[in-house]
Design an enzyme around this catalytic site. Structure first.
Site, PDB file in Angstrom:
ATOM      1  N   ILE A 285       5.423   5.993  18.025  1.00 26.85           N
ATOM      2  CA  ILE A 285       5.593   6.640  16.762  1.00 26.85           C
ATOM      3  C   ILE A 285       4.091   7.378  16.870  1.00 26.85           C
ATOM      4  O   ILE A 285       4.111   8.639  16.720  1.00 26.85           O
ATOM      5  CB  ILE A 285       5.388   5.763  15.590  1.00 26.85           C
TER       6      ILE A 285
ATOM      7  N   LEU B 221       7.967  18.820   8.801  1.00 25.25           N
ATOM      8  CA  LEU B 221       9.168  18.578   8.258  1.00 25.25           C
ATOM      9  C   LEU B 221       9.107  18.523   6.542  1.00 25.25           C
ATOM     10  O   LEU B 221       9.997  18.654   5.946  1.00 25.25           O
ATOM     11  CB  LEU B 221       9.769  17.117   8.664  1.00 25.25           C
TER      12      LEU B 221
ATOM     13  N   CYS C 128      -6.107   7.679   8.582  1.00 23.53           N
ATOM     14  CA  CYS C 128      -6.613   7.317   9.850  1.00 23.53           C
ATOM     15  C   CYS C 128      -6.313   8.325  11.114  1.00 23.53           C
ATOM     16  O   CYS C 128      -5.162   8.876  11.048  1.00 23.53           O
ATOM     17  CB  CYS C 128      -5.852   5.882  10.268  1.00 23.53           C
TER      18      CYS C 128
ATOM     19  N   ARG D  80       0.272  13.621  12.794  1.00 25.40           N
ATOM     20  CA  ARG D  80       1.458  13.461  11.640  1.00 25.40           C
ATOM     21  C   ARG D  80       1.532  15.069  11.006  1.00 25.40           C
ATOM     22  O   ARG D  80       0.940  15.106  10.009  1.00 25.40           O
ATOM     23  CB  ARG D  80       0.718  12.469  10.855  1.00 25.40           C
ATOM     24  N   PRO D  81       2.221  15.772  11.740  1.00 24.15           N
ATOM     25  CA  PRO D  81       2.284  17.377  11.221  1.00 24.15           C
ATOM     26  C   PRO D  81       3.146  17.288   9.849  1.00 24.15           C
ATOM     27  O   PRO D  81       3.774  16.393   9.600  1.00 24.15           O
ATOM     28  CB  PRO D  81       3.114  17.892  12.272  1.00 24.15           C
ATOM     29  N   MET D  82       2.837  18.264   9.197  1.00 25.12           N
ATOM     30  CA  MET D  82       3.841  18.542   7.868  1.00 25.12           C
ATOM     31  C   MET D  82       4.903  19.398   8.044  1.00 25.12           C
ATOM     32  O   MET D  82       5.675  19.643   7.106  1.00 25.12           O
ATOM     33  CB  MET D  82       2.916  19.296   6.988  1.00 25.12           C
TER      34      MET D  82
ATOM     35  N   ASP E  75       2.895  -0.063  12.469  1.00 29.70           N
ATOM     36  CA  ASP E  75       1.538  -0.661  11.660  1.00 29.70           C
ATOM     37  C   ASP E  75       1.447  -2.223  12.015  1.00 29.70           C
ATOM     38  O   ASP E  75       0.494  -2.772  11.392  1.00 29.70           O
ATOM     39  CB  ASP E  75       1.944  -0.580  10.090  1.00 29.70           C
TER      40      ASP E  75
ATOM     41  N   LYS F 259       0.912  -1.406   0.048  1.00 32.30           N
ATOM     42  CA  LYS F 259      -0.007   0.045  -0.144  1.00 32.30           C
ATOM     43  C   LYS F 259       0.917   1.448   0.072  1.00 32.30           C
ATOM     44  O   LYS F 259       0.681   2.098  -0.798  1.00 32.30           O
ATOM     45  CB  LYS F 259      -0.989   0.117   1.070  1.00 32.30           C
ATOM     46  N   ASN F 260       1.803   1.345   0.857  1.00 32.27           N
ATOM     47  CA  ASN F 260       2.656   2.709   1.026  1.00 32.27           C
ATOM     48  C   ASN F 260       3.480   2.663   0.026  1.00 32.27           C
ATOM     49  O   ASN F 260       3.897   3.900  -0.266  1.00 32.27           O
ATOM     50  CB  ASN F 260       3.281   2.616   2.614  1.00 32.27           C
TER      51      ASN F 260
ATOM     52  N   ARG G 172      -9.067   0.131   3.140  1.00 38.58           N
ATOM     53  CA  ARG G 172      -8.117   0.835   2.667  1.00 38.58           C
ATOM     54  C   ARG G 172      -6.784   0.438   2.355  1.00 38.58           C
ATOM     55  O   ARG G 172      -5.931   0.962   1.796  1.00 38.58           O
ATOM     56  CB  ARG G 172      -7.862   2.100   3.789  1.00 38.58           C
TER      57      ARG G 172
ATOM     58  N   ARG H 141      -4.007   9.810   3.698  1.00 40.25           N
ATOM     59  CA  ARG H 141      -2.839  11.009   4.490  1.00 40.25           C
ATOM     60  C   ARG H 141      -1.967  11.138   3.072  1.00 40.25           C
ATOM     61  O   ARG H 141      -1.082  11.962   2.949  1.00 40.25           O
ATOM     62  CB  ARG H 141      -2.183   9.917   5.515  1.00 40.25           C
TER      63      ARG H 141
END
Length: 416
Positions: free
Chosen positions: A329, A128, A119, A124-126, A307, A23-24, A399, A95
């Site tokens: 995490i 970086l 999810c 999970r900030p942007m 995960d 998936k990723n 998903r 995401r």
């Protein structure tokens, strides 16, 4: 009711199951394809909800993406400028929509990205991601839930990531692949999906070295040409079926895997008493006589993957003793705890630590999939629980898992 999964428990699973594409890896490679000239063809793409959402986004902004008769996916951007604005309603569904930032900046120097969804597993900030593209010459503004970015004077740069973020590493790699000069990413993510992206971009004409280590060097290329590429197998899906063998007292051969990607999971399953063997066909997992308690700390790759944490928690409910799980995490990964307790699990939470007391006998109950991996864990628990388990919100599971119910039924599970 139509979105619910109903599982009849207490059935050992036997047989072989084939892992789908990752998936990723699939999501970022599909998005990276918009930077290439010509038609990209991707093989081993999983037919899951997140992939379908990305395909819809591409088609909505004028990039042709469609399934081929042989099961591959083709992506064909127009030769000129494309609409670099991701639609809000689709972007909030996953995401990975934030990866359009680096791809659009690499392709044509500007991007308007709706803040991503996915999810609810924690912050999970942007920051970086934005730090990286700004270092490469992009000017960034955030207004009304959108990120506006425009490349002013792009040039390679040295970028140190405070945390080895997979998404930030991918966004920087994509933009840097078409940014003049040398870009160095320090403390980069090492996940197999990063290596797959680097291999894909290199096949298209990029010059990327060091993927899979904590320092990646990228020399910008003027043009990227479309190629055909095969997505790596999904290590999280494979790990989920490996745990299914151990938790049900069965024996499963998991095919189409890259075993080195799964060493952290294999090690913990062996520690828990399962028999695990690598062979030419895949990874064979056979349940042991009893499940032993195990301590787990989630860490960036090559540590134990976050995960897989929920699935291991389901297994450890049956271990003879006390297991301790530390989640390093995502702070909301423990939403699964309340659902497992509804089935009879004995789990205590203390901040980022879960203490699992076993062995417990789980009973079927009506539970809710709070996120993708929690949903998979509830399926595993339902496979062993006495009676019937009904999982609400099971669309979360689709998903990231291609035909998970069908694959488990082929192993002897009773799911509808």
């Amino acid at each position: 009711m139509k979105d619910n999964l109903i599982i009849e428990g207490s059935q050992p699973l036997y047989g072989s199951v084939r892992t789908s594409g990752a998936k990723n890896a699939a999501l970022v490679l599909i998005i990276a394809s918009i930077m290439a000239e010509g038609q990209t063809v991707l093989d081993n793409v999983p037919k899951i909800r997140d992939v379908e959402v990305v395909i819809k986004i591409l088609n909505e902004i004028g990039i042709k993406a469609k399934w081929q008769d042989d099961g591959s996916l083709s992506i064909c951007p127009p030769s000129g400028h494309v609409v670099s604005n991701t639609p809000y309603e689709l972007s909030k569904m996953l995401r990975a929509s934030n990866l359009f930032l680096g791809a659009f900046l690499g392709r044509q120097g500007e991007a308007t990205i709706s803040m991503p969804g996915g999810c609810d597993i924690g912050s999970r900030p942007m920051d970086l991601h934005l730090k990286g593209v700004q270092a490469l010459g992009a000017k960034v503004e955030i207004e009304h839930g959108y990120i506006y970015a425009k490349r002013k004077q792009p040039i390679g740069a040295s970028i140190y990531l405070d945390f080895p973020s997979v998404g930030a590493t991918e966004n920087i790699m994509m933009m840097a692949a078409k940014t003049p000069g040398l870009t160095i990413i320090e403390n980069s993510a090492k996940e197999p999906e990063i290596v797959d992206l680097a291999n894909f971009l290199n096949a298209m004409g990029a010059k990327i070295r060091g993927a899979g280590t904590d320092i990646i060097r990228i020399e910008g290329a003027e043009v990227l040409q479309a190629v055909r590429h095969q997505i790596i197998p999904d290590r999280i899906e494979a790990g989920t079926y490996m745990i299914a063998a151990a938790i049900t007292g069965g024996e499963i051969l998991v095919e189409n895997v890259i075993s080195t990607h799964l060493h952290p999971v294999m090690a913990k399953l062996q520690e828990a008493g399962a028999y695990v063997e690598e062979n030419d066909s895949g990874i064979l997992v056979k349940a042991g006589n009893k499940i032993k308690p195990v301590d787990i700390k989630t860490l960036p790759y090559p540590g134990f993957p976050t995960d897989m944490q929920s699935q291991m928690m389901a297994l450890l409910c049956f271990a003879e003793g006390t297991s301790v799980i530390v989640e390093n995490i995502f702070e909301n990964r423990f939403q699964i705890v309340d659902e497992l307790k509804r089935m009879g699990a004995n789990i205590k939470l203390e901040g980022h630590t879960a203490v699992v007391e076993g062995p417990r006998r789980l009973n079927g109950a009506k539970v809710k999939a709070t996120d993708l991996r929690a949903g998979a864990a509830l399926i595993l628990a339902g496979l062993v629980a006495e009676g019937k388990t009904e999982i609400e919100n099971s669309t979360h599971i689709y998903r990231g898992y291609e035909n998970i119910a069908g694959k488990l039924v082929s192993l002897g599970a009773r799911i509808k």
